[in-house]
Design a protein around this motif. Structure first.
Motif, short mmCIF file in Angstrom:
data_model
loop_
_atom_site.label_atom_id
_atom_site.label_comp_id
_atom_site.label_asym_id
_atom_site.label_seq_id
_atom_site.Cartn_x
_atom_site.Cartn_y
_atom_site.Cartn_z
N VAL A 91 -3.89 -4.30 -4.97
CA VAL A 91 -3.47 -5.53 -4.27
C VAL A 91 -2.32 -6.25 -4.96
O VAL A 91 -1.76 -7.18 -4.40
CB VAL A 91 -4.66 -6.51 -4.14
N THR A 92 -1.95 -5.83 -6.18
CA THR A 92 -0.86 -6.50 -6.88
C THR A 92 0.35 -5.58 -6.95
O THR A 92 0.28 -4.39 -6.62
CB THR A 92 -1.27 -6.90 -8.31
N VAL A 93 1.46 -6.14 -7.39
CA VAL A 93 2.70 -5.37 -7.54
C VAL A 93 3.32 -5.75 -8.88
O VAL A 93 2.95 -6.72 -9.52
CB VAL A 93 3.70 -5.68 -6.40
N GLY A 94 4.30 -4.94 -9.27
CA GLY A 94 5.08 -5.27 -10.45
C GLY A 94 4.28 -5.12 -11.74
O GLY A 94 3.48 -4.20 -11.91
N PHE A 117 -13.89 -0.70 -13.99
CA PHE A 117 -12.93 0.20 -13.34
C PHE A 117 -12.66 -0.23 -11.91
O PHE A 117 -11.51 -0.16 -11.43
CB PHE A 117 -13.44 1.63 -13.37
N LEU A 118 -13.69 -0.66 -11.20
CA LEU A 118 -13.51 -1.12 -9.82
C LEU A 118 -12.60 -2.33 -9.78
O LEU A 118 -11.71 -2.43 -8.93
CB LEU A 118 -14.87 -1.44 -9.20
N ALA A 119 -12.81 -3.27 -10.71
CA ALA A 119 -11.94 -4.45 -10.77
C ALA A 119 -10.49 -4.04 -11.06
O ALA A 119 -9.56 -4.58 -10.46
CB ALA A 119 -12.45 -5.41 -11.84
N ALA A 120 -10.30 -3.08 -11.98
CA ALA A 120 -8.96 -2.62 -12.30
C ALA A 120 -8.32 -1.93 -11.10
O ALA A 120 -7.13 -2.12 -10.82
CB ALA A 120 -9.00 -1.66 -13.49
N ALA A 121 -9.09 -1.12 -10.37
CA ALA A 121 -8.55 -0.41 -9.21
C ALA A 121 -8.13 -1.38 -8.11
O ALA A 121 -7.07 -1.24 -7.50
CB ALA A 121 -9.58 0.58 -8.68
N VAL A 122 -8.97 -2.38 -7.84
CA VAL A 122 -8.65 -3.37 -6.81
C VAL A 122 -7.40 -4.15 -7.22
O VAL A 122 -6.49 -4.40 -6.41
CB VAL A 122 -9.83 -4.31 -6.57
N CYS A 177 -1.79 -6.26 -22.97
CA CYS A 177 -2.96 -7.15 -22.81
C CYS A 177 -4.16 -6.38 -22.28
O CYS A 177 -5.31 -6.60 -22.71
CB CYS A 177 -2.62 -8.29 -21.87
N GLY A 178 -3.92 -5.46 -21.36
CA GLY A 178 -5.01 -4.63 -20.84
C GLY A 178 -5.63 -3.78 -21.93
O GLY A 178 -6.86 -3.61 -21.98
N GLN A 225 0.41 -4.65 -12.28
CA GLN A 225 -0.14 -3.31 -12.13
C GLN A 225 -0.26 -2.61 -13.48
O GLN A 225 -1.13 -1.76 -13.66
CB GLN A 225 0.72 -2.49 -11.17
N GLY A 226 0.64 -2.94 -14.42
CA GLY A 226 0.54 -2.36 -15.75
C GLY A 226 -0.75 -2.74 -16.43
O GLY A 226 -1.40 -1.91 -17.09
N PHE A 227 -1.14 -4.00 -16.28
CA PHE A 227 -2.43 -4.46 -16.84
C PHE A 227 -3.58 -3.69 -16.20
O PHE A 227 -4.48 -3.20 -16.88
CB PHE A 227 -2.58 -5.96 -16.61
N ALA A 228 -3.56 -3.61 -14.86
CA ALA A 228 -4.65 -2.94 -14.14
C ALA A 228 -4.72 -1.46 -14.51
O ALA A 228 -5.81 -0.90 -14.69
CB ALA A 228 -4.46 -3.11 -12.64
N PHE A 229 -3.57 -0.80 -14.60
CA PHE A 229 -3.55 0.63 -14.91
C PHE A 229 -4.12 0.89 -16.30
O PHE A 229 -4.94 1.79 -16.50
CB PHE A 229 -2.13 1.17 -14.81
#
Length: 587
Positions: A512-515, A503-508, A450-451, A518-522
């Motif tokens: 702050v999330t787990v599991g 990028f800032l939104a993805a880093a935050v 999705c990311g 984090q794949g979406f954010a990364f």
């Protein structure tokens, strides 16, 4: 030589080929690395590959209200990883979630029931006498020497006996090393692997309780199993000692200081892990021996340890060693040179700090440092994972198709630049995901897909910002080449600000999330960085080159830069002011 006009960069205009060559070299190098590594596809997460996901919640033990802490959770994760790997599982994931949860993701192809029994239970730690040992594997050649020069030594650590400490510390080999969590520390190789009697403990190479011809048959069977045991194979390591009782003579595996697999025949357990009251890694500043592990036994454990060490000290190597066995794996096998009484002992032998701390944690906790209960168990079938991946790819293809259709309809010839940039971004994303799997354990799960889909819009947005700036310059009456250069500084600022926010939104989100989130954010953060790289090193230089072609420079109707279609104003031209006639009378 005429200087470049104000507002134009000579280097940016004249050398776009350098940027294109740089990104081409990067793509070729990364692609070559991907094929050389053998990892040509991204590593799939459990939701796409299928498997079992187990969530374990830590519970405080009675009398230990502060047992749930980062150190204990990390130790539990490390032990669980060893257990899962002992099942022959590859690419299993064990990670903490929050302060008190551990997530164990086991891919398909593993017995989920066995995995559930293994990861959350509090296994036993035993001290067993070594009857025989040798390097395992098809090409292993036992050493002709039986000297345990590579084994760490166990010695008294009675603070009131300096003489005993000095004698025992000198017996430790300065070249030995010790490791924890399944890596044994011995170079003691026995040329004749035939188990030879007990280490004066009543433990023999035959199973406990057998006698007469039955004992001979059991000994022969054990010898045959020992000879056939290949500890380099995960399946055989998992079965070694499986189902054995503390009173049995068992087979076991471990790794020595050269990271070679070692196989053992071990006698009945002489000391239980619960007999260890305290264990810690300390740095020996007095004798400069480096890191060592100190142990303190309970009153009952002190007596048993004194008995076993006194009997082992009478034997020749390797039968003067005792193996510390956790979950059927030998994690350490120090040698003994004297009886160790008083309930205090130390294991020394050129430990690193990490190795000493790892071994001390195992001795201290016996197994898992905490009690866990199953919070949830989720089984994802391979079919469901494949359906999710298929649906995700379809969604990505639809999104990409709509973006390409919009670009072709609205930007015409400029869409070729955008599509080429999207292909370059996609190639870099795919290669990096394939390389990051084995490098940092990155797994492509459904949120990560999705990311990547969201990133298509972010990347296309950067192209649109630049194209619109160029078209604005053409509307002002400028020709294409100066319009490309004048539009870039303003577009660059907008692109950088937009990507920085993403990028800032993805880093935050990653922090702050787990599991799986984090794949979406990364993925979102990775593709955002790649967007900057592609726009700067590919899109801008490519547009600079194409601006020199007649098709684009002359504003062809299908170029997307036709001044008439854009409603361009006639270029501003300076006109001379008419001369004012001078009155002859005034002159």
């Amino acid at each position: 030589m005429a200087a470049p006009k104000k507002g134009r960069s000579a280097s940016a205009q004249s050398k776009p080929g350098r940027a294109l060559a740089l990104i081409l070299i990067a793509i070729v190098a990364l692609t070559g690395g991907m094929f050389l590594s053998g990892h040509t596809t991204p590593r799939l997460g459990i939701d796409l590959a299928g498997g079992t996901s187990i969530t374990l919640e830590a519970e405080n033990e009675p009398g230990q209200p502060n047992a749930i802490n980062k150190t204990n959770m990390d130790t539990a994760v490390s032990i669980m990883e060893r257990r899962v790997n002992g099942l022959g599982v590859s690419e299993a994931e064990v990670q903490t979630q929050g302060d008190r949860n551990i997530i164990v993701n086991i891919p398909k192809g593993t017995d989920s029931e066995q995995a559930r029994e293994q990861v959350g239970t509090t296994a036993k730690l035993y001290f067993r006498p070594v009857l025989t040992t040798e390097v395992s594997g098809p090409g292993a050649t036992p050493s002709p020497s039986a000297s345990p020069s590579g084994s760490p030594s166990a010695s008294p650590s009675d603070k009131g006996s300096d003489k005993e400490k000095a004698t025992s510390s000198s017996s430790a080999s300065p070249s030995s090393s010790a490791t924890s969590q399944g890596r044994a520390v011995t170079d003691a190789l026995k040329a004749d692997p035939t188990p030879s009697g007990s280490a004066s403990t009543g433990a023999s190479a035959s199973p406990s309780g057998s006698a007469g011809s039955g004992a001979d048959d059991a000994t022969a069977k054990l010898q045959a199993e020992y000879t056939a045991l290949d500890c380099t194979k995960a399946a055989q390591r998992a079965k070694a000692g499986d189902g054995a009782k503390p009173s049995d003579t068992i087979l076991a595996c471990g790794q020595n200081s050269q990271e070679q697999w070692q196989k053992y025949i071990l006698g009945p357990a002489a000391v239980d892990g619960t007999d260890v009251d305290e264990a810690q890694a300390v740095f020996d500043t007095q004798s400069a021996a480096g890191w060592k592990v100190t142990m303190k036994f309970t009153s009952g454990g002190a007596k048993k340890f004194a008995d076993i060490t006194g009997q082992l000290a009478k034997n020749q190597p390797p039968q003067n060693q005792f193996a510390i066995v956790l979950d059927g794996d030998v994690v350490s096998d120090p040698s003994v040179s004297q009886s160790i009484a008083g309930g205090n002992a130390e294991i020394s032998g050129s430990f690193t700090q990490e190795e000493a701390q790892g071994l001390s944690n195992m001795l201290k906790y016996g197994a898992l440092p905490l009690t866990f209960k199953e919070a949830s168990v989720t089984t994802v079938t391979a079919a469901l994972g494949g359906e999710q991946l298929h649906a995700g790819l379809i969604a990505g293809a639809i999104g990409l198709g709509l973006v390409v259709l919009y670009l072709v309809v609205y930007y015409r010839g400029l869409s070729l630049i955008a599509i080429a940039s999207l292909l370059v971004s996609a190639a870099l994303t795919y290669v990096l995901m394939s390389l990051l799997g084995p490098a940092i354990g990155f797994a492509l799960n459904l949120p990560a897909v999705c990311g990547a889909i969201v990133a298509i819009g972010i990347t296309a947005d950067s192209f649109i910002v630049y194209f619109e700036r160029v078209r604005d310059e053409i509307r002002e009456g400028r020709s294409l080449r100066p319009a490309v250069e004048r539009a870039w500084p303003r577009a660059r600022r907008t692109i950088l600000v937009s990507d920085f926010v993403s990028f800032l939104a993805a880093a935050v989100l990653f922090v702050v999330t787990v599991g799986k989130v984090q794949g979406f954010a990364f993925t979102l953060g990775l593709t955002t960085l790649l967007d900057v790289v592609v726009v700067f090193l590919f899109t801008k230089p490519l547009l600079t080159l194409l601006a020199r072609r007649k098709f684009f420079a002359n504003g062809h109707s299908w170029s997307g830069l036709d001044p008439k279609r854009l409603g361009a104003r006639p270029p501003l031209r300076r006109t001379r002011r008419p001369a004012v006639p001078v009155d002859p009378k005034e002159a």
